[in-house]
Design an enzyme around this catalytic site. Structure first.
Site, mmCIF file in Angstrom:
data_model
loop_
_atom_site.group_PDB
_atom_site.id
_atom_site.type_symbol
_atom_site.label_atom_id
_atom_site.label_comp_id
_atom_site.label_asym_id
_atom_site.label_seq_id
_atom_site.Cartn_x
_atom_site.Cartn_y
_atom_site.Cartn_z
ATOM 1 N N ARG A 1 0.834 -1.220 0.000
ATOM 2 C CA ARG A 1 0.000 0.000 0.000
ATOM 3 C C ARG A 1 0.863 1.263 0.000
ATOM 4 O O ARG A 1 1.902 1.326 0.644
ATOM 5 C CB ARG A 1 -0.972 -0.040 1.185
ATOM 6 C CG ARG A 1 -1.892 -1.243 1.070
ATOM 7 C CD ARG A 1 -2.906 -1.299 2.155
ATOM 8 N NE ARG A 1 -3.819 -0.170 2.095
ATOM 9 C CZ ARG A 1 -4.722 0.092 3.039
ATOM 10 N NH1 ARG A 1 -4.805 -0.690 4.087
ATOM 11 N NH2 ARG A 1 -5.516 1.126 2.920
ATOM 12 N N ASP B 1 -15.273 2.564 2.841
ATOM 13 C CA ASP B 1 -15.031 1.156 3.200
ATOM 14 C C ASP B 1 -16.250 0.268 2.933
ATOM 15 O O ASP B 1 -16.210 -0.933 3.176
ATOM 16 C CB ASP B 1 -14.654 1.051 4.682
ATOM 17 C CG ASP B 1 -13.292 1.669 4.968
ATOM 18 O OD1 ASP B 1 -12.463 1.753 4.040
ATOM 19 O OD2 ASP B 1 -13.049 2.075 6.122
HETATM 20 C C1 S3P Z 1 -9.530 5.588 7.926
HETATM 21 C C2 S3P Z 1 -9.614 6.270 6.751
HETATM 22 C C3 S3P Z 1 -9.934 5.629 5.459
HETATM 23 C C4 S3P Z 1 -10.551 4.261 5.643
HETATM 24 C C5 S3P Z 1 -9.809 3.437 6.662
HETATM 25 C C6 S3P Z 1 -9.816 4.142 8.015
HETATM 26 C C7 S3P Z 1 -9.167 6.318 9.164
HETATM 27 O O1 S3P Z 1 -8.738 5.490 4.725
HETATM 28 O O2 S3P Z 1 -10.577 3.568 4.425
HETATM 29 O O3 S3P Z 1 -10.400 2.159 6.812
HETATM 30 O O4 S3P Z 1 -9.335 5.762 10.274
HETATM 31 O O5 S3P Z 1 -8.723 7.466 9.053
HETATM 32 P P1 S3P Z 1 -8.178 6.675 3.762
HETATM 33 O O6 S3P Z 1 -7.773 7.792 4.605
HETATM 34 O O7 S3P Z 1 -7.008 6.042 3.059
HETATM 35 O O8 S3P Z 1 -9.320 6.976 2.841
#
Ligand code: S3P
Length: 447
Positions: free
Chosen positions: A130, A329
């Site tokens: 990632r 998500d």
């Molecule tokens: C999250 C932000 C999201 C989400 C992840 C949790 C967080 O990711 O997909 O499961 O806790 O800030 P991104 O910031 O990459 O969109």
């Protein structure tokens, strides 16, 4: 892991009939990570109830312990954190294993960046693919340094700066993780650190910082964006955090109820922060009977009990792309509802789904196709053609160690004509350790 791994734990869901009952899904994952992190940089005792005991959150707890925070879970289920104070974290004596957790990795990179310490972050095969450049770039602008053998991927060594500098940074992708990493680094910087968001993302960091007594300012800009600012070097005040239940986990029993005729399920104490409820809004547009009961505010977050009743066929819809961050998500769960709906569901603006725990667009499309559903994908889009009834099923679906892909297809298997098997269910414990028993208690046939 590959298909031949002896550690894979396949799991099968079978046609289940109506789901019934009142249930409580585990604590919100995003809020749980933040409660531990903020407690770890606060002097005094922070008490957290309802924390998610999933592998991702446990990875955050372990990393914070290795950097000097005292974190324990009592027999009463409460977590007690005695933090080091702002700026007090120390270099861990070993690499920090973030497991599968992107949130742990990116937020901790921000926290470490603001401390004069060095830490190496490692992760499993999925996390090691990632992209980390999205946090490396702004944190390097603030003065942190990074070393990565594989350009912008884990393992990543972060060296924080004793003179971390405030910045103003416009997010190039809608990401609460990147926003939070910058704000966390900014806590140690002199002056104002500002993140500009063109598309609002979950604001749990802002809300929880306020709950810990930090002044966080949010300004609406003329161009429609928002500026979120924190003035650094403010001590956090210890407090109690009551973590609400996770709307992203609740998505699975909610969709299962909607695709199994005659179901009625009540999901207690769900976080209904409007930056998290895009799925529920979309399901309502599809004709679902979903109502919020007993709405209240707890620890700075809005919560409600969600009542889900299956009253008839869902209809295909077009999901507005601006809604994507509030349900980022939830597309695996939505795609299962779409597969059972009458008509076509069109989802666009989904580029970020390609860099989640797996390439979710590909995993959803492959799995649905194997189950007899007609699907099209584009670079950042997904179109699902439903027929108004659950699909044939009868397939083994690949999950690529992605918890939400595994849970989504098990949900579909509770309604499909023939059983659906997921090739591996182990990743489910990252976010929803009691998924199977909770679903079985509602009447799902899994196992
Ligand atoms: C999250 C932000 C999201 C989400 C992840 C949790 C967080 O990711 O997909 O499961 O806790 O800030 P991104 O910031 O990459 O969109």
């Amino acid at each position: 892991m590959n298909a031949a791994s002896p550690n894979l734990k396949p799991l099968t869901a079978r046609k289940s009939g109506p789901l019934q009952g009142v249930t409580k899904v585990p604590g919100d994952k995003s809020i749980s990570h933040r409660a531990l992190m903020f407690g770890a940089i606060t002097v005094g005792e922070t008490i957290v109830s309802g924390l998610l005991d999933g592998d991702d959150v446990l990875a955050t707890a372990e990393a914070l312990r290795a950097m000097g925070a005292d974190i324990t879970k009592g027999g009463d289920g409460l977590w007690r954190i005695f933090g080091t104070g702002l700026g007090g974290l120390r270099s861990p004596g070993k690499p920090l294993d973030m497991g599968n957790s992107g949130t742990s990795t990116r937020l901790l990179a921000g926290l470490i960046a603001g401390h004069p310490i060095t830490a190496t972050l490692t992760g499993d095969a999925s996390l090691s693919k990632r992209p980390m450049n999205r946090v490396i770039k702004p944190l390097a602008m603030m003065g942190a340094t990074f070393e990565s053998e594989n350009e912008g991927l884990l393992p990543l060594t972060v060296t924080g700066s004793p003179d971390i500098m405030p910045i103003e940074y416009r997010l190039p992708v809608a990401s609460a993780q990147v926003k939070s990493a910058i704000l966390l680094a900014g806590l140690n910087a002199p002056g104002r650190t500002t993140v500009i968001e063109d598309h609002p993302t979950r604001d749990h960091t802002e809300r929880m910082l306020r709950h810990f007594g930090v002044d966080v300012q949010v300004k609406d800009n003329k161009d429609g964006s928002q500026s979120i600012s924190v003035i650094g070097q403010q001590e956090l005040q210890p407090c109690a955090v009551d973590v609400p239940c996770d709307p992203s986990s609740a998505a699975f029993p909610a969709v299962a109820a909607l695709i199994n005729e005659g179901s009625e399920v009540r999901l207690s104490r769900i976080c209904i922060n409007k930056r998290r409820t895009g799925l529920y809004e979309t399901l309502q547009e599809m004709g679902a009977d979903i109502t919020y009961k007993h709405t209240r505010t707890e620890s700075g977050e809005k919560v409600a009990d969600i009542l889900v009743r299956s009253i008839g066929k869902l209809k295909g819809v077009t999901v507005p792309p601006e809604r994507v961050p509030s349900m980022i998500d939830e597309f695996p769960a939505l795609a299962m509802a779409a597969a059972c709906a009458e008509g076509t569901t069109v989802m666009t603006g989904l580029a970020e789904l390609r860099v989640k725990e797996s390439d979710r667009l590909q995993m959803i499309a492959e799995g649905l196709t194997a189950c007899g559903v007609r699907v099209e994908t584009g670079k950042d889009s997904l179109t699902v053609h439903g027929t108004g009834k659950p699909p044939k099923g009868g397939a083994t679906v690949k999950t690529a160690f992605d918890h939400r892909i595994a849970m989504a297809f098990l949900v579909l298997g509770t309604a499909s004509d023939q059983p659906i098997t997921v090739d591996d269910s182990t990743a489910i414990s990252t976010s929803f350790p009691n998924f199977r028993t909770l679903m079985e208690d509602l009447g799902a046939v899994i196992g």
